[in-house]
Design a protein around this motif. Structure first.
Motif, mmCIF file in Angstrom:
data_model
loop_
_atom_site.group_PDB
_atom_site.id
_atom_site.type_symbol
_atom_site.label_atom_id
_atom_site.label_comp_id
_atom_site.label_asym_id
_atom_site.label_seq_id
_atom_site.Cartn_x
_atom_site.Cartn_y
_atom_site.Cartn_z
ATOM 1 N N THR A 14 0.830 -1.213 0.000
ATOM 2 C CA THR A 14 0.000 0.000 0.000
ATOM 3 C C THR A 14 0.859 1.254 0.000
ATOM 4 O OG1 THR A 14 -1.767 -1.172 1.176
ATOM 5 C CG2 THR A 14 -1.837 1.231 1.197
ATOM 6 N N LEU A 15 1.929 1.260 0.780
ATOM 7 C CA LEU A 15 2.823 2.421 0.820
ATOM 8 C C LEU A 15 3.466 2.660 -0.541
ATOM 9 C CD1 LEU A 15 4.559 1.913 4.299
ATOM 10 C CD2 LEU A 15 2.778 3.550 3.701
ATOM 11 N N ASP A 16 3.847 1.583 -1.226
ATOM 12 C CA ASP A 16 4.445 1.717 -2.554
ATOM 13 C C ASP A 16 3.448 2.292 -3.551
ATOM 14 O OD1 ASP A 16 6.854 0.740 -1.678
ATOM 15 O OD2 ASP A 16 6.500 -1.314 -2.359
ATOM 16 N N VAL A 17 2.203 1.807 -3.489
ATOM 17 C CA VAL A 17 1.174 2.284 -4.404
ATOM 18 C C VAL A 17 0.843 3.748 -4.144
ATOM 19 C CG1 VAL A 17 -1.266 2.057 -5.021
ATOM 20 C CG2 VAL A 17 0.178 0.025 -4.883
ATOM 21 N N MET A 18 0.772 4.130 -2.888
ATOM 22 C CA MET A 18 0.472 5.521 -2.570
ATOM 23 C C MET A 18 1.610 6.441 -3.002
ATOM 24 S SD MET A 18 -1.593 5.339 1.046
ATOM 25 C CE MET A 18 -2.102 7.043 0.915
ATOM 26 N N LYS A 19 2.822 5.927 -2.979
ATOM 27 C CA LYS A 19 3.963 6.725 -3.429
ATOM 28 C C LYS A 19 3.918 6.951 -4.936
ATOM 29 C CE LYS A 19 9.014 6.908 -3.262
ATOM 30 N NZ LYS A 19 10.255 6.223 -2.790
ATOM 31 N N SER A 20 3.527 5.911 -5.681
ATOM 32 C CA SER A 20 3.473 6.027 -7.144
ATOM 33 C C SER A 20 2.201 6.723 -7.612
ATOM 34 C CB SER A 20 3.563 4.639 -7.787
ATOM 35 O OG SER A 20 2.370 3.893 -7.544
ATOM 36 N N GLY A 21 1.123 6.587 -6.818
ATOM 37 C CA GLY A 21 -0.156 7.179 -7.204
ATOM 38 C C GLY A 21 -0.908 6.380 -8.240
ATOM 39 N N VAL A 22 -0.438 5.169 -8.553
ATOM 40 C CA VAL A 22 -1.044 4.348 -9.603
ATOM 41 C C VAL A 22 -1.699 3.114 -8.989
ATOM 42 C CG1 VAL A 22 -0.623 3.043 -11.723
ATOM 43 C CG2 VAL A 22 0.699 5.119 -11.258
ATOM 44 N N PRO A 23 -2.992 2.844 -9.262
ATOM 45 C CA PRO A 23 -3.643 1.636 -8.742
ATOM 46 C C PRO A 23 -2.890 0.379 -9.165
ATOM 47 C CG PRO A 23 -5.258 3.122 -9.698
ATOM 48 C CD PRO A 23 -3.910 3.658 -10.086
ATOM 49 N N GLN A 24 -2.918 -0.637 -8.312
ATOM 50 C CA GLN A 24 -2.116 -1.818 -8.603
ATOM 51 C C GLN A 24 -2.752 -3.073 -8.006
ATOM 52 O OE1 GLN A 24 0.938 -2.072 -10.452
ATOM 53 N NE2 GLN A 24 0.233 -4.186 -10.283
ATOM 54 N N LEU A 25 -2.604 -4.178 -8.728
ATOM 55 C CA LEU A 25 -3.024 -5.490 -8.237
ATOM 56 C C LEU A 25 -1.813 -6.174 -7.611
ATOM 57 C CD1 LEU A 25 -5.304 -7.609 -8.066
ATOM 58 C CD2 LEU A 25 -4.514 -8.500 -10.264
ATOM 59 N N ILE A 26 -1.972 -6.612 -6.358
ATOM 60 C CA ILE A 26 -0.891 -7.234 -5.598
ATOM 61 C C ILE A 26 -1.286 -8.671 -5.257
ATOM 62 C CG2 ILE A 26 0.626 -7.009 -3.596
ATOM 63 C CD1 ILE A 26 0.681 -4.511 -5.278
ATOM 64 N N SER A 27 -0.355 -9.583 -5.410
ATOM 65 C CA SER A 27 -0.601 -10.976 -5.026
ATOM 66 C C SER A 27 0.355 -11.344 -3.893
ATOM 67 C CB SER A 27 -0.377 -11.914 -6.219
ATOM 68 O OG SER A 27 -0.713 -13.250 -5.864
ATOM 69 N N VAL A 28 -0.221 -11.615 -2.720
ATOM 70 C CA VAL A 28 0.574 -12.000 -1.553
ATOM 71 C C VAL A 28 0.575 -13.522 -1.491
ATOM 72 C CG1 VAL A 28 0.864 -11.734 0.929
ATOM 73 C CG2 VAL A 28 -0.130 -9.876 -0.407
#
Length: 259
Positions: A71-85
């Motif tokens: 979430t921190l990485d996505v908020m830094k880039s400002g681009v929505p992203q799909l993450i697979s944990v």
């Protein structure tokens, strides 16, 4: 039927509070699970700028670290992203290091002993950019009126009122003084960090002002950061048309940054 551990009314109320407080956040939604997981698809949460869950639920503590980091990485880039944990063994099978990108999905390692996989979609909701309009000209008035419709936090000021605080968001500055305090406004703009600085006026006029800026201690390279004339070349003549051309340029700069 899936019973979600979230209340949409509570989420909506929390979103309104965050917006009222001018705080950035992210929507996080579980979209897919495989294997044993405590959380199921459809679970949602609001996550703050520090990665903490403000409202909602995203499962047990095993995956919280990976979700926070993503979430921190996505908020830094400002681009929505799909993450697979995923468990480490699955990531190793894909031949990836963690975190990494696999077929457009960012993969992160889960420390959960159950061995389950959780796919999450993270949508950042960042602070709207600040548009500082210096001047009281017709162009300044027209720009302030239309910019608010396009998610800008508009701050209008005269050359005598220019005070730019340390910024918490992207900042765009438009100097629309048109002969009334041009140099003072330009100096204020160059003294402030911004993604964009535009001057409403001709290149010839700015050339004279640029020489004065250099005499005041600014470098030619600093003066060259001012976009002259502000706005896209659409043949604008009327103040409202010039304001529209400037807004179009601001949108272009803003969107290209996150493209």
């Amino acid at each position: 039927m899936t019973h979600l551990k979230c209340d949409f009314a509570d989420l909506s109320a929390a979103v309104q509070i965050l917006r009222d407080q001018d705080r950035p956040f992210a929507f996080v939604t579980i979209v897919r699970t495989v294997g044993a997981t405590s959380v199921k698809p459809g679970a949602k949460a609001l996550v703050g700028a520090d990665g903490s869950i403000i409202q909602g639920w995203l499962g047990g503590g095993c995956t919280q670290g990976a979700i926070k980091s993503a979430t921190l990485d996505v908020m830094k880039s400002g681009v929505p992203q799909l993450i697979s944990v995923q468990p480490a063994k699955l990531l190793t099978g894909q031949g990836t290091d963690t975190p990494s990108r696999y077929e457009g999905i960012i993969c992160a390692e889960s420390g959960c002993p159950s061995g389950g996989t959780i796919d999450i979609f993270i949508e950042p909701c960042l602070l709207v950019p600040e548009l500082v309009i210096i001047g009281e000209s017709p162009v300044a008035t027209a720009l302030s009126q239309i910019a608010r419709q396009f998610q800008y936090k508009v701050m209008c000021c005269t050359v005598f009122e220019v005070t730019m605080k340390s910024r918490e968001r992207d900042r765009y500055i438009v100097i629309a003084t048109q002969g009334k305090g041009d140099l003072v406004a330009l100096k204020a703009a160059l003294g402030s960090d911004a993604e964009y600085r535009g001057f409403v006026g001709s290149r010839m006029k700015f050339g004279t002002l640029a020489k004065k800026l250099v005499q005041e201690g600014f470098t030619p390279d600093e003066a060259a950061t001012i976009k002259v004339p502000a706005g896209l070349d659409i043949g604008a003549v009327a103040p409202e048309e010039i304001a529209l051309s400037i807004l179009a340029e601001l949108i272009s700069v803003r969107r290209c940054k996150t493209a």
